[in-house]
Design an enzyme around this catalytic site. Structure first.
Site, PDB file in Angstrom:
ATOM      1  N   LYS A  49       0.826  -1.201   0.000  1.00 55.24           N
ATOM      2  CA  LYS A  49       0.000   0.000   0.000  1.00 55.24           C
ATOM      3  C   LYS A  49       0.859   1.249   0.000  1.00 55.24           C
ATOM      4  O   LYS A  49       0.635   2.195  -0.778  1.00 55.24           O
ATOM      5  CB  LYS A  49      -0.932   0.020   1.202  1.00 55.24           C
ATOM      6  N   HIS A  70     -10.240   1.116   3.711  1.00 53.84           N
ATOM      7  CA  HIS A  70     -11.495   1.566   3.102  1.00 53.84           C
ATOM      8  C   HIS A  70     -11.718   0.876   1.760  1.00 53.84           C
ATOM      9  O   HIS A  70     -12.810   0.364   1.469  1.00 53.84           O
ATOM     10  CB  HIS A  70     -11.483   3.080   2.908  1.00 53.84           C
TER      11      HIS A  70
END
Length: 244
Positions: A143, A163
């Site tokens: 990420k 999310h």
């Protein structure tokens, strides 16, 4: 509207099929109607993006930004952050939470980078090479690497945060229970599938899907109390149908 999030059971990889491109496009287009097409030109500040992403872990954007600005105000350069006493870095980033752990990680990363400290070489690297370089740094995962490649240098990579993972899994884009490495690989495969044949959309899909899925997770598809009743995607959402 469900009062709390229901954990989706893990689906074995052998029983999972990636959604077809037409479904991914339909979700992308509905999100586009809601949130528009985000614009974020690459800013070419790779080290700043890297440290900002480290500071973003387990906190909100406001606290992250306060910690980052305090760090930049306290020290004149990234070399100064690297060489400072650890407790001074801790104190500077304290508003961002987990300051003891993050201060150690930040200094470890900075010490692993060349002197003078820069990530400018990433601009000319293929995505895979840049990702490998970044994930070899202490504590840097997919990420964080994707954030640097996408936002700093405009490279076609997609950050999958909590999310994006949550919303994508509820919408049926990801295999329930999949590890984040698989989520990143599947997201890149889906982007490639919808980009083929989409004239004029090349180079924008990674940014658009990441930001709009994140926006939807923050505004509607919350972790504990998703607002399924008011969700504009509820008709195409397996999670919403299952929780009626």
């Amino acid at each position: 509207m469900p009062s709390a999030a229901r954990r989706q059971p893990t689906v074995p990889r052998s029983r999972w099929k990636r959604p077809p491109a037409r479904r991914v496009r339909a979700i992308r287009d509905r999100l586009r109607e809601l949130y528009g097409r985000p614009v974020a030109p690459p800013h070419h500040q790779g080290v700043e993006e890297l440290i900002l992403t480290v500071l973003s872990q387990s906190t909100n954007d406001r606290n992250r930004d306060v910690a980052f600005l305090r760090l930049r105000d306290r020290f004149p350069s990234w070399e100064a952050v690297r060489d400072a006493p650890l407790e001074e870095v801790e104190e500077a980033i304290q508003p961002g939470g987990l300051h003891r752990q993050k201060s150690v990680r930040i200094q470890e990363i900075l010490r692993a980078l060349p002197d003078p400290i820069t990530l400018d070489a990433l601009a000319d690297m293929p995505v895979e090479e840049g990702r490998a370089f970044l994930t070899a740094l202490p504590g840097v995962g997919r990420k964080t690497a994707a954030c640097v490649l996408l936002f700093a240098y405009g490279k076609p990579d997609v950050p999958v945060d909590t999310h994006v993972s949550r919303v994508g899994t509820r919408l049926g884009l990801f295999r329930p229970g999949a590890p984040f490495e698989e989520l990143h690989d599947d997201m890149l495969a889906m982007v490639a599938a919808i980009t083929r044949g989409d004239e004029g959309d090349e180079g924008h899909q990674e940014l658009e899907l990441h930001i709009n899925l994140l926006r939807h997770g923050r505004r509607t598809c919350h972790a504990q109390r998703p607002d399924c009743g008011a969700c504009a995607l509820r008709r195409m959402c397996p999670y919403a149908r299952a929780t009626r």
